[in-house]
Motif scaffolding. Structure first.
Motif, short mmCIF file in Angstrom:
data_model
loop_
_atom_site.label_atom_id
_atom_site.label_comp_id
_atom_site.label_asym_id
_atom_site.label_seq_id
_atom_site.Cartn_x
_atom_site.Cartn_y
_atom_site.Cartn_z
N PHE A 1 0.86 -1.18 0.00
CA PHE A 1 0.00 0.00 0.00
C PHE A 1 0.90 1.23 0.00
O PHE A 1 2.13 1.12 0.06
N ILE B 1 -2.86 7.57 3.28
CA ILE B 1 -2.52 6.25 2.75
C ILE B 1 -3.66 5.74 1.88
O ILE B 1 -4.82 6.14 2.06
N GLU C 1 -4.62 0.24 1.42
CA GLU C 1 -4.36 -0.54 2.63
C GLU C 1 -5.40 -1.63 2.88
O GLU C 1 -5.09 -2.67 3.48
N ARG D 1 3.48 -5.54 1.92
CA ARG D 1 2.46 -6.17 2.77
C ARG D 1 3.07 -6.93 3.94
O ARG D 1 2.65 -6.76 5.09
N MET E 1 -5.18 2.02 12.61
CA MET E 1 -5.73 1.52 11.35
C MET E 1 -7.22 1.25 11.49
O MET E 1 -8.01 1.59 10.59
#
Length: 226
Positions: A52, A82, A85, A111, A128
């Motif tokens: 990502f 980002i 993801e 990853r 996240m």
């Protein structure tokens, strides 16, 4: 790699803003800086989710490819954000394509590297979760707008939201704006023409420029107040 620019982008990122300088250096040592020219793809819809991206400079849009070859813009990103993801976390193909709106620089984070990193830094994993929750709320809000507002309000909100994130110069076609607002091209053309006549926007080929943000904001609440 320009470590100063990359470090600033990481610190700007909601996901990595709380990590220590030592951990930041560790992450940068295992990331790859990549440059993209205007129109170049970061990844394609359906591709393997090998990494990502954290945007360092430039602007990015994410598009879905329709069955008849038509593209629909579904998201856009600016430095410090980002993208890609979700596919990396799920280990499933990218659900859309990401393309540079202008010359851009990004950190590509592998990853496996990221999986190892969040095992050592549970705070990043929690961040996240928060990031994904915020994106879900935004998607729900957009669905609510599409279901419950007049077309003029939807188009005004789309322009205002884009301007908030990308600045007054919006590199989108009238078809892009129609798709993002859930309306037809003809309706979008008529409304944008009205905004142009009223001096709220100006436009060129594939570009809309917000000239009067205050009046545009009023239209997001009452289409007759412009």
């Amino acid at each position: 790699m320009d470590y100063q620019a990359a470090s600033l982008a990481l610190k700007r990122s909601f996901l990595f803003s709380s990590i220590s300088d030592e951990d930041m250096s560790d992450l940068l040592a295992n990331a790859e800086e990549k440059s993209y020219t205007t129109g170049e793809y970061f990844f394609w819809e359906g591709g393997a989710p090998d990494s990502f991206f954290l945007l360092i400079s430039g602007r990015v849009k994410v598009i879905k490819h329709g069955s008849q070859g038509r593209e629909t813009v579904v998201a856009f990103f600016r430095p410090g954000e980002i993208f890609g993801e979700v596919a990396v976390l799920e280990d499933k193909p990218y659900p859309a394509s990401a393309i540079a709106l202008e010359d851009s620089m990004a950190l590509s984070i592998d990853r496996q590297v990221f999986h190892e990193f969040i095992r050592r830094h549970p705070g990043v994993a929690l961040a996240m979760v928060g990031l994904l929750s915020a994106r879900l709320r935004e998607a729900q809000s957009r669905l609510h707008d599409l279901a419950g507002e007049r077309v003029e309000q939807r188009l005004s909100r789309t322009l205002d939201r884009l301007a908030s994130k990308l600045g007054p110069e919006l590199p989108f076609t009238r078809q892009d704006l129609a798709d993002m607002s859930g309306t037809t091209l003809e309706t979008a053309v008529r409304f944008l023409s009205r905004l142009k006549q009223d001096g709220i926007i100006s436009s060129g080929r594939g570009l809309v420029v917000i000239q009067d943000r205050l009046r545009l904001k009023r239209l997001t609440e009452d289409p007759s107040s412009g």
